[in-house]
Motif scaffolding. Sequence first.
Motif, PDB file in Angstrom:
ATOM      1  N   GLU A  56       0.831  -1.207   0.000  1.00 48.46           N
ATOM      2  CA  GLU A  56       0.000   0.000   0.000  1.00 48.46           C
ATOM      3  C   GLU A  56       0.862   1.253   0.000  1.00 48.46           C
ATOM      4  O   GLU A  56       0.527   2.242  -0.664  1.00 48.46           O
ATOM      5  CB  GLU A  56      -0.920   0.015   1.224  1.00 48.46           C
ATOM      6  CG  GLU A  56      -2.101  -0.919   1.123  1.00 48.46           C
ATOM      7  CD  GLU A  56      -3.010  -0.807   2.338  1.00 48.46           C
ATOM      8  OE1 GLU A  56      -3.508   0.309   2.604  1.00 48.46           O
ATOM      9  OE2 GLU A  56      -3.202  -1.823   3.009  1.00 48.46           O
ATOM     10  N   LEU A  57       1.974   1.232   0.741  1.00 48.52           N
ATOM     11  CA  LEU A  57       2.874   2.387   0.754  1.00 48.52           C
ATOM     12  C   LEU A  57       3.490   2.626  -0.621  1.00 48.52           C
ATOM     13  O   LEU A  57       3.650   3.774  -1.043  1.00 48.52           O
ATOM     14  CB  LEU A  57       3.966   2.196   1.807  1.00 48.52           C
ATOM     15  CG  LEU A  57       3.561   2.509   3.239  1.00 48.52           C
ATOM     16  CD1 LEU A  57       4.621   2.040   4.217  1.00 48.52           C
ATOM     17  CD2 LEU A  57       3.304   3.994   3.412  1.00 48.52           C
ATOM     18  N   GLU A  58       3.832   1.545  -1.323  1.00 50.66           N
ATOM     19  CA  GLU A  58       4.346   1.696  -2.685  1.00 50.66           C
ATOM     20  C   GLU A  58       3.311   2.360  -3.579  1.00 50.66           C
ATOM     21  O   GLU A  58       3.628   3.271  -4.360  1.00 50.66           O
ATOM     22  CB  GLU A  58       4.722   0.333  -3.267  1.00 50.66           C
ATOM     23  CG  GLU A  58       5.945  -0.299  -2.676  1.00 50.66           C
ATOM     24  CD  GLU A  58       6.177  -1.711  -3.197  1.00 50.66           C
ATOM     25  OE1 GLU A  58       5.476  -2.123  -4.157  1.00 50.66           O
ATOM     26  OE2 GLU A  58       7.048  -2.402  -2.650  1.00 50.66           O
ATOM     27  N   LEU A  59       2.071   1.894  -3.474  1.00 47.61           N
ATOM     28  CA  LEU A  59       1.001   2.479  -4.292  1.00 47.61           C
ATOM     29  C   LEU A  59       0.748   3.934  -3.914  1.00 47.61           C
ATOM     30  O   LEU A  59       0.505   4.776  -4.785  1.00 47.61           O
ATOM     31  CB  LEU A  59      -0.278   1.651  -4.147  1.00 47.61           C
ATOM     32  CG  LEU A  59      -0.211   0.232  -4.687  1.00 47.61           C
ATOM     33  CD1 LEU A  59      -1.483  -0.532  -4.359  1.00 47.61           C
ATOM     34  CD2 LEU A  59       0.048   0.244  -6.184  1.00 47.61           C
ATOM     35  N   GLN A  60       0.813   4.243  -2.622  1.00 46.52           N
ATOM     36  CA  GLN A  60       0.626   5.624  -2.180  1.00 46.52           C
ATOM     37  C   GLN A  60       1.734   6.518  -2.716  1.00 46.52           C
ATOM     38  O   GLN A  60       1.486   7.673  -3.080  1.00 46.52           O
ATOM     39  CB  GLN A  60       0.602   5.702  -0.646  1.00 46.52           C
ATOM     40  CG  GLN A  60      -0.699   5.304  -0.023  1.00 46.52           C
ATOM     41  CD  GLN A  60      -1.801   6.285  -0.353  1.00 46.52           C
ATOM     42  OE1 GLN A  60      -1.588   7.471  -0.509  1.00 46.52           O
ATOM     43  NE2 GLN A  60      -3.009   5.762  -0.470  1.00 46.52           N
ATOM     44  N   GLU A  61       2.959   6.012  -2.780  1.00 44.64           N
ATOM     45  CA  GLU A  61       4.069   6.797  -3.311  1.00 44.64           C
ATOM     46  C   GLU A  61       3.845   7.093  -4.795  1.00 44.64           C
ATOM     47  O   GLU A  61       4.061   8.222  -5.252  1.00 44.64           O
ATOM     48  CB  GLU A  61       5.387   6.048  -3.109  1.00 44.64           C
ATOM     49  CG  GLU A  61       6.607   6.788  -3.595  1.00 44.64           C
ATOM     50  CD  GLU A  61       6.840   8.105  -2.881  1.00 44.64           C
ATOM     51  OE1 GLU A  61       7.457   9.003  -3.503  1.00 44.64           O
ATOM     52  OE2 GLU A  61       6.407   8.261  -1.726  1.00 44.64           O
ATOM     53  N   SER A 103       1.121   8.751   5.688  1.00 34.82           N
ATOM     54  CA  SER A 103       1.559   8.899   7.075  1.00 34.82           C
ATOM     55  C   SER A 103       0.849   7.901   7.985  1.00 34.82           C
ATOM     56  O   SER A 103       1.469   7.278   8.853  1.00 34.82           O
ATOM     57  CB  SER A 103       1.300  10.332   7.548  1.00 34.82           C
ATOM     58  OG  SER A 103       1.642  10.478   8.893  1.00 34.82           O
ATOM     59  N   VAL A 104      -0.448   7.727   7.779  1.00 33.59           N
ATOM     60  CA  VAL A 104      -1.215   6.762   8.564  1.00 33.59           C
ATOM     61  C   VAL A 104      -0.682   5.352   8.321  1.00 33.59           C
ATOM     62  O   VAL A 104      -0.526   4.558   9.263  1.00 33.59           O
ATOM     63  CB  VAL A 104      -2.721   6.853   8.228  1.00 33.59           C
ATOM     64  CG1 VAL A 104      -3.493   5.680   8.782  1.00 33.59           C
ATOM     65  CG2 VAL A 104      -3.294   8.157   8.739  1.00 33.59           C
ATOM     66  N   LEU A 105      -0.381   5.022   7.081  1.00 25.06           N
ATOM     67  CA  LEU A 105       0.159   3.693   6.763  1.00 25.06           C
ATOM     68  C   LEU A 105       1.520   3.475   7.419  1.00 25.06           C
ATOM     69  O   LEU A 105       1.809   2.373   7.897  1.00 25.06           O
ATOM     70  CB  LEU A 105       0.257   3.509   5.248  1.00 25.06           C
ATOM     71  CG  LEU A 105      -1.064   3.310   4.512  1.00 25.06           C
ATOM     72  CD1 LEU A 105      -0.841   3.318   3.007  1.00 25.06           C
ATOM     73  CD2 LEU A 105      -1.736   2.024   4.947  1.00 25.06           C
ATOM     74  N   ARG A 106       2.361   4.506   7.459  1.00 27.59           N
ATOM     75  CA  ARG A 106       3.664   4.370   8.114  1.00 27.59           C
ATOM     76  C   ARG A 106       3.490   4.119   9.613  1.00 27.59           C
ATOM     77  O   ARG A 106       4.207   3.302  10.205  1.00 27.59           O
ATOM     78  CB  ARG A 106       4.525   5.600   7.861  1.00 27.59           C
ATOM     79  CG  ARG A 106       5.168   5.606   6.479  1.00 27.59           C
ATOM     80  CD  ARG A 106       6.212   6.691   6.342  1.00 27.59           C
ATOM     81  NE  ARG A 106       5.639   8.017   6.313  1.00 27.59           N
ATOM     82  CZ  ARG A 106       5.145   8.610   5.240  1.00 27.59           C
ATOM     83  NH1 ARG A 106       5.160   7.976   4.089  1.00 27.59           N
ATOM     84  NH2 ARG A 106       4.636   9.822   5.306  1.00 27.59           N
ATOM     85  N   HIS A 107       2.522   4.795  10.233  1.00 23.07           N
ATOM     86  CA  HIS A 107       2.253   4.565  11.655  1.00 23.07           C
ATOM     87  C   HIS A 107       1.705   3.154  11.885  1.00 23.07           C
ATOM     88  O   HIS A 107       2.086   2.494  12.870  1.00 23.07           O
ATOM     89  CB  HIS A 107       1.278   5.613  12.200  1.00 23.07           C
ATOM     90  CG  HIS A 107       1.888   6.964  12.367  1.00 23.07           C
ATOM     91  ND1 HIS A 107       2.821   7.249  13.332  1.00 23.07           N
ATOM     92  CD2 HIS A 107       1.701   8.112  11.679  1.00 23.07           C
ATOM     93  CE1 HIS A 107       3.190   8.511  13.246  1.00 23.07           C
ATOM     94  NE2 HIS A 107       2.521   9.058  12.240  1.00 23.07           N
ATOM     95  N   ARG A 108       0.821   2.681  11.004  1.00 21.97           N
ATOM     96  CA  ARG A 108       0.299   1.316  11.127  1.00 21.97           C
ATOM     97  C   ARG A 108       1.423   0.296  10.970  1.00 21.97           C
ATOM     98  O   ARG A 108       1.467  -0.713  11.669  1.00 21.97           O
ATOM     99  CB  ARG A 108      -0.794   1.066  10.088  1.00 21.97           C
ATOM    100  CG  ARG A 108      -2.117   1.680  10.474  1.00 21.97           C
ATOM    101  CD  ARG A 108      -3.209   1.421   9.478  1.00 21.97           C
ATOM    102  NE  ARG A 108      -3.302   0.024   9.070  1.00 21.97           N
ATOM    103  CZ  ARG A 108      -3.864  -0.366   7.940  1.00 21.97           C
ATOM    104  NH1 ARG A 108      -4.384   0.520   7.115  1.00 21.97           N
ATOM    105  NH2 ARG A 108      -3.922  -1.636   7.616  1.00 21.97           N
ATOM    106  N   ARG A 109       2.347   0.574  10.053  1.00 20.51           N
ATOM    107  CA  ARG A 109       3.478  -0.331   9.858  1.00 20.51           C
ATOM    108  C   ARG A 109       4.335  -0.387  11.113  1.00 20.51           C
ATOM    109  O   ARG A 109       4.792  -1.453  11.533  1.00 20.51           O
ATOM    110  CB  ARG A 109       4.327   0.095   8.662  1.00 20.51           C
ATOM    111  CG  ARG A 109       5.374  -0.955   8.334  1.00 20.51           C
ATOM    112  CD  ARG A 109       6.355  -0.504   7.270  1.00 20.51           C
ATOM    113  NE  ARG A 109       7.103  -1.600   6.711  1.00 20.51           N
ATOM    114  CZ  ARG A 109       8.005  -2.326   7.361  1.00 20.51           C
ATOM    115  NH1 ARG A 109       8.256  -2.101   8.626  1.00 20.51           N
ATOM    116  NH2 ARG A 109       8.644  -3.312   6.751  1.00 20.51           N
ATOM    117  N   ALA A 110       4.573   0.762  11.737  1.00 18.90           N
ATOM    118  CA  ALA A 110       5.359   0.791  12.974  1.00 18.90           C
ATOM    119  C   ALA A 110       4.658  -0.005  14.076  1.00 18.90           C
ATOM    120  O   ALA A 110       5.313  -0.750  14.831  1.00 18.90           O
ATOM    121  CB  ALA A 110       5.594   2.232  13.417  1.00 18.90           C
ATOM    122  N   ALA A 111       3.336   0.115  14.167  1.00 20.98           N
ATOM    123  CA  ALA A 111       2.592  -0.623  15.189  1.00 20.98           C
ATOM    124  C   ALA A 111       2.645  -2.127  14.931  1.00 20.98           C
ATOM    125  O   ALA A 111       2.842  -2.925  15.859  1.00 20.98           O
ATOM    126  CB  ALA A 111       1.144  -0.142  15.227  1.00 20.98           C
TER     127      ALA A 111
END
Length: 187
Positions: A56-61, A103-111
């Motif tokens: 999802e982060l790749e697609l968001q980028e 940003s939300v996806l990065r936080h979810r990934r960290a969690a």
Amino acid sequence: CGLVDRVVASNDHGAGRVVLIVGDPGCARLLEPGRRDAARVDAHAAHDDLFLIDRELELQEQQRLWLNQAVSVAQANYATGNAAQAEVLRAHTEAQEASNEASVLRHRRAAISAHLNHVLSRPVHRPVGRPGTLSLVPMRFLPDELLLIAEGRQPELLAFQFSAERAEAAYRLSRRELLPDLETMVE
């Protein structure tokens, strides 16, 4: 440490205990027998979630790059008088929403990384690399067969089935009580 590789029974740590070997042997964790499978499921689920969030982060980028190009085009059109200011604002808004989603996806990934580290008994803030690709397992059943199996295992239907069987057994027992007792009649 990597993900769960194998589970090995061990007598060195007491009866009824199991050592869960993860990645390298230095990261072993003692687990009760009932918790072993739950830890394995948690680790694999977290791994799969990490894979999906990374995708999802790749697609968001990619979307962010396209939206930045759309903002540039909207600004150029506005500068030449070919577009209204509302189009520029709309493009900026969409780009900001995409940035917030990333940003939300990065936080979810960290969690999820912290959860995976916890399940594997590692320090919670230890970085987790990109997971490998998911392996697809061929299905043994056709979709229609899976639907029939799922319908047959619905908890409500199973409860009704057990209730009907219990009522039938109670009915048979009550009918048996109505029959005369031949032992008492012999006297």
